[in-house]
Scaffold this motif. Structure first.
Motif, PDB file in Angstrom:
ATOM      1  N   ARG A 156      32.032  35.596  46.905  1.00 59.43           N
ATOM      2  CA  ARG A 156      33.114  36.542  46.659  1.00 59.43           C
ATOM      3  C   ARG A 156      34.214  36.313  47.684  1.00 59.43           C
ATOM      4  NH1 ARG A 156      31.158  37.214  42.390  1.00 59.43           N
ATOM      5  NH2 ARG A 156      30.157  39.062  41.550  1.00 59.43           N
ATOM      6  N   LEU A 157      35.454  36.480  47.261  1.00 58.26           N
ATOM      7  CA  LEU A 157      36.610  36.384  48.151  1.00 58.26           C
ATOM      8  C   LEU A 157      37.265  37.749  48.273  1.00 58.26           C
ATOM      9  CD1 LEU A 157      38.371  33.173  46.788  1.00 58.26           C
ATOM     10  CD2 LEU A 157      36.762  33.359  48.689  1.00 58.26           C
ATOM     11  N   LEU A 158      37.724  38.063  49.461  1.00 55.99           N
ATOM     12  CA  LEU A 158      38.488  39.284  49.675  1.00 55.99           C
ATOM     13  C   LEU A 158      39.940  38.995  49.308  1.00 55.99           C
ATOM     14  CD1 LEU A 158      38.834  42.182  50.746  1.00 55.99           C
ATOM     15  CD2 LEU A 158      39.269  41.157  53.000  1.00 55.99           C
ATOM     16  N   MET A 159      40.441  39.724  48.331  1.00 57.48           N
ATOM     17  CA  MET A 159      41.834  39.560  47.908  1.00 57.48           C
ATOM     18  C   MET A 159      42.556  40.899  48.063  1.00 57.48           C
ATOM     19  SD  MET A 159      41.901  36.378  47.144  1.00 57.48           S
ATOM     20  CE  MET A 159      43.433  36.183  46.250  1.00 57.48           C
ATOM     21  N   LEU A 160      43.768  40.825  48.589  1.00 63.39           N
ATOM     22  CA  LEU A 160      44.585  42.007  48.810  1.00 63.39           C
ATOM     23  C   LEU A 160      45.741  42.024  47.813  1.00 63.39           C
ATOM     24  CD1 LEU A 160      44.919  41.716  52.710  1.00 63.39           C
ATOM     25  CD2 LEU A 160      43.129  42.858  51.393  1.00 63.39           C
ATOM     26  N   HIS A 161      46.082  43.197  47.327  1.00 61.80           N
ATOM     27  CA  HIS A 161      47.207  43.348  46.400  1.00 61.80           C
ATOM     28  C   HIS A 161      48.412  43.895  47.153  1.00 61.80           C
ATOM     29  CE1 HIS A 161      49.738  45.233  43.281  1.00 61.80           C
ATOM     30  NE2 HIS A 161      49.383  44.140  42.621  1.00 61.80           N
ATOM     31  N   ARG A 162      49.515  43.169  47.080  1.00 62.60           N
ATOM     32  CA  ARG A 162      50.742  43.603  47.763  1.00 62.60           C
ATOM     33  C   ARG A 162      51.370  44.775  47.025  1.00 62.60           C
ATOM     34  NH1 ARG A 162      51.671  38.007  49.563  1.00 62.60           N
ATOM     35  NH2 ARG A 162      51.356  38.134  51.790  1.00 62.60           N
ATOM     36  N   ALA A 163      51.817  45.748  47.786  1.00 64.23           N
ATOM     37  CA  ALA A 163      52.348  46.989  47.228  1.00 64.23           C
ATOM     38  C   ALA A 163      53.844  46.930  46.909  1.00 64.23           C
ATOM     39  CB  ALA A 163      52.098  48.134  48.212  1.00 64.23           C
ATOM     40  N   HIS A 164      54.546  45.899  47.327  1.00 59.69           N
ATOM     41  CA  HIS A 164      56.016  45.854  47.244  1.00 59.69           C
ATOM     42  C   HIS A 164      56.590  46.144  45.861  1.00 59.69           C
ATOM     43  CE1 HIS A 164      55.653  44.351  51.206  1.00 59.69           C
ATOM     44  NE2 HIS A 164      55.438  43.101  50.888  1.00 59.69           N
ATOM     45  N   HIS A 165      55.944  45.639  44.827  1.00 62.94           N
ATOM     46  CA  HIS A 165      56.475  45.787  43.464  1.00 62.94           C
ATOM     47  C   HIS A 165      55.685  46.792  42.631  1.00 62.94           C
ATOM     48  CE1 HIS A 165      59.242  42.511  44.149  1.00 62.94           C
ATOM     49  NE2 HIS A 165      58.241  41.734  44.536  1.00 62.94           N
ATOM     50  N   GLY A 166      54.848  47.569  43.266  1.00 63.45           N
ATOM     51  CA  GLY A 166      54.079  48.576  42.553  1.00 63.45           C
ATOM     52  C   GLY A 166      52.667  48.119  42.225  1.00 63.45           C
ATOM     53  N   PRO A 167      51.813  49.072  41.853  1.00 60.25           N
ATOM     54  CA  PRO A 167      50.391  48.775  41.657  1.00 60.25           C
ATOM     55  C   PRO A 167      50.080  47.909  40.439  1.00 60.25           C
ATOM     56  CG  PRO A 167      50.863  51.050  41.082  1.00 60.25           C
ATOM     57  CD  PRO A 167      52.110  50.494  41.698  1.00 60.25           C
ATOM     58  N   ASP A 168      51.001  47.805  39.497  1.00 59.48           N
ATOM     59  CA  ASP A 168      50.747  47.006  38.300  1.00 59.48           C
ATOM     60  C   ASP A 168      51.298  45.581  38.396  1.00 59.48           C
ATOM     61  OD1 ASP A 168      49.470  49.157  37.071  1.00 59.48           O
ATOM     62  OD2 ASP A 168      51.382  49.945  36.329  1.00 59.48           O
ATOM     63  N   TYR A 169      51.990  45.274  39.484  1.00 57.75           N
ATOM     64  CA  TYR A 169      52.597  43.949  39.623  1.00 57.75           C
ATOM     65  C   TYR A 169      51.515  42.881  39.678  1.00 57.75           C
ATOM     66  CZ  TYR A 169      55.396  40.083  41.364  1.00 57.75           C
ATOM     67  OH  TYR A 169      56.007  38.868  41.517  1.00 57.75           O
ATOM     68  N   ASP A 170      51.713  41.806  38.914  1.00 64.31           N
ATOM     69  CA  ASP A 170      50.723  40.745  38.810  1.00 64.31           C
ATOM     70  C   ASP A 170      51.341  39.361  39.008  1.00 64.31           C
ATOM     71  OD1 ASP A 170      48.006  40.651  38.592  1.00 64.31           O
ATOM     72  OD2 ASP A 170      47.974  40.412  36.416  1.00 64.31           O
ATOM     73  N   GLY A 171      52.593  39.283  39.473  1.00 63.99           N
ATOM     74  CA  GLY A 171      53.299  38.015  39.585  1.00 63.99           C
ATOM     75  C   GLY A 171      53.044  37.296  40.897  1.00 63.99           C
ATOM     76  N   ASP A 172      54.000  36.434  41.264  1.00 67.08           N
ATOM     77  CA  ASP A 172      53.885  35.644  42.483  1.00 67.08           C
ATOM     78  C   ASP A 172      53.630  36.527  43.695  1.00 67.08           C
ATOM     79  OD1 ASP A 172      54.357  33.411  40.984  1.00 67.08           O
ATOM     80  OD2 ASP A 172      56.323  32.957  41.830  1.00 67.08           O
ATOM     81  N   TRP A 173      52.645  36.125  44.479  1.00 67.63           N
ATOM     82  CA  TRP A 173      52.273  36.752  45.743  1.00 67.63           C
ATOM     83  C   TRP A 173      51.660  38.141  45.583  1.00 67.63           C
ATOM     84  CZ3 TRP A 173      52.216  32.950  49.001  1.00 67.63           C
ATOM     85  CH2 TRP A 173      53.145  31.927  48.857  1.00 67.63           C
ATOM     86  N   ALA A 174      51.329  38.562  44.354  1.00 64.41           N
ATOM     87  CA  ALA A 174      50.707  39.879  44.159  1.00 64.41           C
ATOM     88  C   ALA A 174      49.329  39.930  44.818  1.00 64.41           C
ATOM     89  CB  ALA A 174      50.599  40.212  42.677  1.00 64.41           C
ATOM     90  N   TRP A 175      48.517  38.899  44.608  1.00 66.29           N
ATOM     91  CA  TRP A 175      47.147  38.852  45.150  1.00 66.29           C
ATOM     92  C   TRP A 175      47.023  37.678  46.106  1.00 66.29           C
ATOM     93  CZ3 TRP A 175      43.608  42.568  44.488  1.00 66.29           C
ATOM     94  CH2 TRP A 175      43.787  43.466  43.429  1.00 66.29           C
ATOM     95  N   THR A 176      46.618  37.965  47.340  1.00 63.89           N
ATOM     96  CA  THR A 176      46.434  36.913  48.337  1.00 63.89           C
ATOM     97  C   THR A 176      45.309  37.299  49.288  1.00 63.89           C
ATOM     98  OG1 THR A 176      47.974  37.868  49.934  1.00 63.89           O
ATOM     99  CG2 THR A 176      48.898  36.315  48.313  1.00 63.89           C
ATOM    100  N   PRO A 177      44.761  36.313  49.980  1.00 60.08           N
ATOM    101  CA  PRO A 177      43.874  36.643  51.100  1.00 60.08           C
ATOM    102  C   PRO A 177      44.728  37.230  52.232  1.00 60.08           C
ATOM    103  CG  PRO A 177      43.638  34.333  50.438  1.00 60.08           C
ATOM    104  CD  PRO A 177      44.829  34.878  49.743  1.00 60.08           C
ATOM    105  N   PRO A 178      44.108  37.830  53.239  1.00 57.39           N
ATOM    106  CA  PRO A 178      44.884  38.289  54.390  1.00 57.39           C
ATOM    107  C   PRO A 178      45.678  37.129  54.990  1.00 57.39           C
ATOM    108  CG  PRO A 178      42.647  39.148  54.484  1.00 57.39           C
ATOM    109  CD  PRO A 178      42.685  38.153  53.366  1.00 57.39           C
ATOM    110  N   SER A 179      46.950  37.361  55.231  1.00 54.64           N
ATOM    111  CA  SER A 179      47.800  36.302  55.779  1.00 54.64           C
ATOM    112  C   SER A 179      49.099  36.899  56.279  1.00 54.64           C
ATOM    113  CB  SER A 179      48.083  35.242  54.710  1.00 54.64           C
ATOM    114  OG  SER A 179      48.758  35.821  53.617  1.00 54.64           O
TER     115      SER A 179
END
Length: 146
Positions: A32-55
Motif C-alpha cells: 500500500r502507498l500513502l497518497m495525499l489529496h491536495r485541497a487547493h481545487h476542492g475535494p472532488d478535484y482529480d487532475g494534475d497534482w491532486a494525488w501525490t505522496p508527501p513531498s
C-alpha cells in the motif's frame, strides 16, 4: 543566491537544485502507498497534482534530507521514522522511501491536503497525474519491490 519562487503558502524555495523531495511512504503485505489529496481545487478535484505522496520544496540553505523529513512531518504528521534515498538519479528533485508499520498513524497537519488514503500500488498509479509523475512513481515502486 536568493530565490524569487515561493510555495503555495508563501515560503521561499531554494534557488539551486535539488529543489525538493518526495517521500514514498509504503506498507507491505499487502503493498500500500500513502497518497495525499491536495485541497487547493476542492475535494472532488482529480487532475494534475491532486494525488501525490508527501513531498515539497526545499527551503534556501536546507539540507535535502532535512527537507524530506520536514515535509513528511508537516504533511502527514509522521516523524521519528527511517527514510532511505531511492533517487531517480536527477539533481532537480530527490526521492526517499519510508516503510511505515501499520501501527503508525497518519495525521494531516497543514491545510494543503484534505484527506489521505492507503492505496494499492496499481490504484495509486492510476490516480497520479501528470504522466511524468506517474512514471517516476512507478519506477520508485519497482525499486522498492512493491
Amino acid at each position: 543566491m536568493t530565490s524569487s519562487e515561493t510555495t503555495w503558502d508563501g515560503l521561499p524555495v531554494a534557488a539551486e537544485p535539488p529543489f525538493g523531495a518526495t517521500v514514498l511512504v509504503y506498507r507491505r503485505s499487502p503493498s500500500r502507498l500513502l497518497m495525499l489529496h491536495r485541497a487547493h481545487h476542492g475535494p472532488d478535484y482529480d487532475g494534475d497534482w491532486a494525488w501525490t505522496p508527501p513531498s515539497g520544496s526545499r527551503q534556501p540553505g536546507e539540507d535535502i534530507t532535512a527537507c524530506a523529513v520536514r515535509e513528511l512531518a508537516e504533511e502527514a504528521g509522521i516523524s521519528n521514522v527511517r527514510i532511505v534515498p531511492i533517487d531517480l538519479g536527477g539533481d532537480r528533485w530527490k526521492h526517499y522511501g519510508c516503510e511505515l508499520p501499520a501501527s503508525t498513524g497518519v495525521r494531516l497537519v497543514d491545510p494543503e491536503h484534505d484527506r489521505f488514503e492507503w492505496l494499492a500500488v496499481a490504484v495509486a498509479l492510476a490516480r497520479v497525474r501528470p504522466d511524468l509523475v506517474r512514471t517516476d512513481l512507478a519506477i520508485l515502486c519497482e525499486r522498492l519491490g512493491l
